[in-house]
Design an enzyme around this catalytic site. Structure first.
Site, short mmCIF file in Angstrom:
data_model
loop_
_atom_site.label_atom_id
_atom_site.label_comp_id
_atom_site.label_asym_id
_atom_site.label_seq_id
_atom_site.Cartn_x
_atom_site.Cartn_y
_atom_site.Cartn_z
N LYS A 83 0.85 -1.19 0.00
CA LYS A 83 0.00 0.00 0.00
C LYS A 83 0.88 1.24 0.00
O LYS A 83 1.82 1.33 0.80
CB LYS A 83 -0.85 0.01 1.27
CG LYS A 83 -2.29 -0.41 1.05
CD LYS A 83 -3.05 -0.25 2.34
CE LYS A 83 -4.53 -0.31 2.15
NZ LYS A 83 -5.24 -0.18 3.43
O1 G3P Z 1 -8.27 -0.14 4.58
C1 G3P Z 1 -8.46 1.20 4.80
C2 G3P Z 1 -9.87 1.66 5.04
O2 G3P Z 1 -10.79 0.69 4.74
C3 G3P Z 1 -10.05 2.40 6.31
O3 G3P Z 1 -11.37 2.50 6.74
O4 G3P Z 1 -13.01 2.92 8.51
O5 G3P Z 1 -10.64 3.68 8.83
O6 G3P Z 1 -12.14 4.84 7.22
P1 G3P Z 1 -11.81 3.55 7.89
#
Ligand code: G3P
Length: 216
Positions: A83
């Site tokens: 990533k």
């Molecule tokens: O994998 C990264 C992403 O899905 C993060 O999600 O819930 O932290 O906005 P969130």
């Protein structure tokens, strides 16, 4: 549409992998922190459970550092995807890593213009963050729709991964929008298969089965 788990909690990954519905895993530094484990150790374990792509993220800001980290992560298992953040340095790193045969997932994507550049740079996956856009009053799903439309128009090979998913409805809408992948937290996956009518139906059939046994 493929479903990835957005977690590094091994017990949950094992539980849902047993259902045959987990095509990959995504992680980030916050997710690793939540797992309470060392990044390398937990990623290697996840890569043994899941055959599909497992995204691994560092915090380097310069392309050189991202490439160095990426080479290290890619050496942990054959299904690691590196990533990188949606920055100028990140795009530079995508290009270098692609030339080395290392797959990348560009993260923290919040606009279709960013998504277009991600595909042109040669990333394997683009991650539009729809939940975080919803959080600030924008329609995150529109970003997924526009990204899918742009990639389709020009035949870009980069997979669209709907990230920052908060509900089963997000998953359904991402599927309808044509996303290649949705990455879901474990609690959202659980909510996807649960339904009160299913539970009520099971109870009713069980009760009727018991009553039917009494028929002479
Ligand atoms: O994998 C990264 C992403 O899905 C993060 O999600 O819930 O932290 O906005 P969130």
């Amino acid at each position: 549409m493929k479903i990835f788990l957005d977690t590094a909690e091994v017990d949950k990954i094992k539980r849902f992998a047993a259902l045959g519905v987990v095509d990959g895993v995504t992680t980030n530094p916050t997710i690793i922190l939540k797992s309470g484990r060392k990044q390398k150790e937990v990623i290697r374990e996840i890569c043994k459970i899941v055959d599909g792509p497992v995204s691994v993220e560092g915090v380097e800001g310069k392309a050189e550092g991202m490439v160095k980290d990426g080479e290290e992560y890619a050496s942990w298992a054959k299904n690691v995807v590196v990533k990188v953040p949606m920055t100028e340095e990140g795009l530079k790193a995508v290009r270098i890593l692609a030339k080395k045969g290392i797959k990348t997932n560009v993260t923290l994507v919040f606009s279709p213009a960013q998504a277009l550049l991600v595909a042109k740079a040669g990333a394997y996956i683009v991650s539009p963050f729809l939940g975080r856009l919803d959080d600030v009053g924008e329609e995150g799903m529109e970003l997924v729709r526009q990204t899918v439309a742009i990639y389709k128009s020009y035949g870009y090979k980069t997979s669209v991964l709907a990230a920052s998913i908060r509900s089963p409805l997000h998953v359904v809408q991402a599927a309808l929008a044509g996303a290649d992948i949705s990455t879901v937290p474990a609690d959202v996956l659980e909510k996807m298969y649960r339904h009160p009518f299913t539970d009520a139906g099971i109870r009713k059939f069980k009760d009727d089965w018991e009553s039917a046994k009494k028929i002479k």
